[in-house]
Design an enzyme around this catalytic site. Structure first.
Site, mmCIF file in Angstrom:
data_model
loop_
_atom_site.group_PDB
_atom_site.id
_atom_site.type_symbol
_atom_site.label_atom_id
_atom_site.label_comp_id
_atom_site.label_asym_id
_atom_site.label_seq_id
_atom_site.Cartn_x
_atom_site.Cartn_y
_atom_site.Cartn_z
ATOM 1 N N HIS A 145 -9.426 1.011 -1.016
ATOM 2 C CA HIS A 145 -9.360 1.700 0.265
ATOM 3 C C HIS A 145 -10.751 1.616 0.896
ATOM 4 O O HIS A 145 -11.759 1.902 0.221
ATOM 5 C CB HIS A 145 -9.008 3.168 0.074
ATOM 6 N N HIS A 155 0.846 -1.189 0.000
ATOM 7 C CA HIS A 155 0.000 0.000 0.000
ATOM 8 C C HIS A 155 0.876 1.232 0.000
ATOM 9 O O HIS A 155 1.291 1.718 1.062
ATOM 10 C CB HIS A 155 -0.931 -0.034 1.223
ATOM 11 N N ASP A 202 1.981 4.191 2.619
ATOM 12 C CA ASP A 202 0.924 5.005 2.001
ATOM 13 C C ASP A 202 1.507 6.107 1.111
ATOM 14 O O ASP A 202 1.582 5.935 -0.105
ATOM 15 C CB ASP A 202 -0.010 5.570 3.088
ATOM 16 N N ASP A 203 1.895 7.242 1.709
ATOM 17 C CA ASP A 203 2.457 8.374 0.956
ATOM 18 C C ASP A 203 3.700 8.854 1.702
ATOM 19 O O ASP A 203 3.662 9.864 2.421
ATOM 20 C CB ASP A 203 1.413 9.502 0.863
ATOM 21 N N GLU A 219 -10.773 3.809 6.175
ATOM 22 C CA GLU A 219 -9.680 4.704 6.596
ATOM 23 C C GLU A 219 -10.330 5.777 7.473
ATOM 24 O O GLU A 219 -10.088 5.839 8.675
ATOM 25 C CB GLU A 219 -8.988 5.327 5.381
ATOM 26 N N HIS A 236 1.287 4.882 -2.648
ATOM 27 C CA HIS A 236 0.883 5.618 -3.852
ATOM 28 C C HIS A 236 2.137 6.268 -4.405
ATOM 29 O O HIS A 236 2.780 7.056 -3.689
ATOM 30 C CB HIS A 236 -0.149 6.686 -3.503
#
Ligand code: ADE
Ligand code: ZN
Length: 350
Positions: free
Chosen positions: A206, A26, A287-288, A209, A28
């Site tokens: 997703h 996971h 994630d980011d 969240e 991006h």
């Protein structure tokens, strides 16, 4: 636990967390754009940014919720115009991942963020794909791509995006669903996910969240996904928890993201240890990473320091990450043998 984890001194835990082979399922790719690279690409492509400096941009990374982050994340992605930009972004991430002993990564990309600005689908996919291939050759890291639909846009837009990507079908392994969750339930994308299933693509979304457990039920029952991205709200629904345990549905949890987007107030209160203890197939992801303060190993080390988890949990999380990947069973067995060898080595040195 189906494997005996040797005794390993707590003082060696950070080293173990870094050394163990793991998968990242996971992240991006647009969320790996560091401020320095955003500015370098802005200059290279003559794109005007609403920030004067790297420091001013970084200072804007004070998020209150998912949407406050997404606004800045989409603005950052505006510097990506050419195939080489997508390549450079992905190689930078893959270098960081390889340094964290990530042996396999399944990378999300958001084509609509780019095609809406006139960037060609093939520009996006070819740049990312070439970076994955080159990283495999030069660093031995296995890297694949998952095309993510933006859920704040319409299902028609997602269907058109899928059609546009199909000539490059061999370059991505699955589809996902991301962006603004609340108000955009999974059911909105029932047709496009059904079409993707027919095409044999792997499906993830997703869910849970910020959104309610109902969105996790919807992702499983309507979209028929194999994994839930985030899923931390599942704890609010006991029946859902039982199902996630029974079916061993993987949850790709992202601790530093949850902290930075105020899903949790304090890492020490993060529910991952409880989810793991309850028998859910959870794992740790970034994630980011450029926006949330760390790549995958930073997520592991900060969460372990905050919650007091130990070597047993480290083993299970790394193993879950490998097992939940879309790699072949033979490949997974090979990585799990590598994981066992690392734990045996740390145990022998205890
Ligand atoms: N896009 C990038 N990061 C995201 C996140 N954490 N949730 C939803 N969409 C995203
Ligand atoms: Zn995400």
């Amino acid at each position: 636990m189906n494997h005996t984890v040797p005794q390993i001194a707590a003082s060696r835990l950070p080293e173990l967390l870094r050394a163990m082979p793991k998968a990242e399922l996971h992240m991006h790719i647009e969320g790996s754009l560091e401020p320095e690279l955003i500015f370098a690409l802005a200059q290279r492509n003559q794109v005007e940014l609403p920030y004067d400096s790297v420091e001013a941009l970084r200072a804007a990374y004070a998020f209150t919720d998912l949407q406050s982050f997404l606004d800045i994340y989409y603005a950052g992605a505006s510097v990506l115009l050419y195939e080489q930009d997508f390549y450079d972004m992905a190689r930078a991430y893959l270098n960081r991942a390889a340094a964290d002993n990530v042996v396999h990564t399944e990378i999300f990309f958001d084509p609509q963020t780019h095609t809406a600005r006139g960037v060609g689908m093939e520009t996006v996919i070819n740049g990312l794909y070439r970076a994955c291939r080159d990283a495999q050759i030069s660093q031995g890291i296995s890297a694949t791509l998952i095309l993510s639909f933006l859920r704040h846009l319409s299902e028609e837009d997602a269907l058109a995006t899928l059609e546009e990507a199909l000539p490059l079908r061999d370059r991505f392994i699955g589809v996902g669903l991301d962006s603004s969750e609340v108000g955009n339930p999974p059911e909105k994308f029932a047709r496009v996910f059904a079409r993707c299933k027919e095409l044999g693509l792997h499906l993830v979304a997703h869910a849970g969240e910020e959104g309610p457990p109902a969105y996790i039920w919807g992702a499983l029952d309507t979209l028929k996904v194999a994994r839930i991205d985030h899923g931390v709200q599942s704890e609010k629904d006991e029946l859902l928890m039982q199902r996630l345990v029974r079916e061993q549905v993987p949850l790709t949890v992202c601790p530093l993201s949850n902290l930075k987007l105020c899903v949790v107030d304090d890492l020490a209160d993060h529910n991952l240890p409880r989810l793991l203890e309850a028998g859910l197939k959870v794992m740790i992801n970034s994630d980011d990473p450029a926006y949330f303060g760390g790549y995958v190993n930073e997520n592991y080390t900060q969460l372990f320091a905050a919650t007091g988890m130990g070597a047993d949990q480290a083993y299970q999380l790394a193993r879950n990450s490998l097992e939940a990947s879309f790699a072949s069973d033979a490949q997974k067995a090979d990585w799990i043998a590598q994981l066992d060898a690392v734990f045996a080595k740390f145990g022998a040195a205890a």
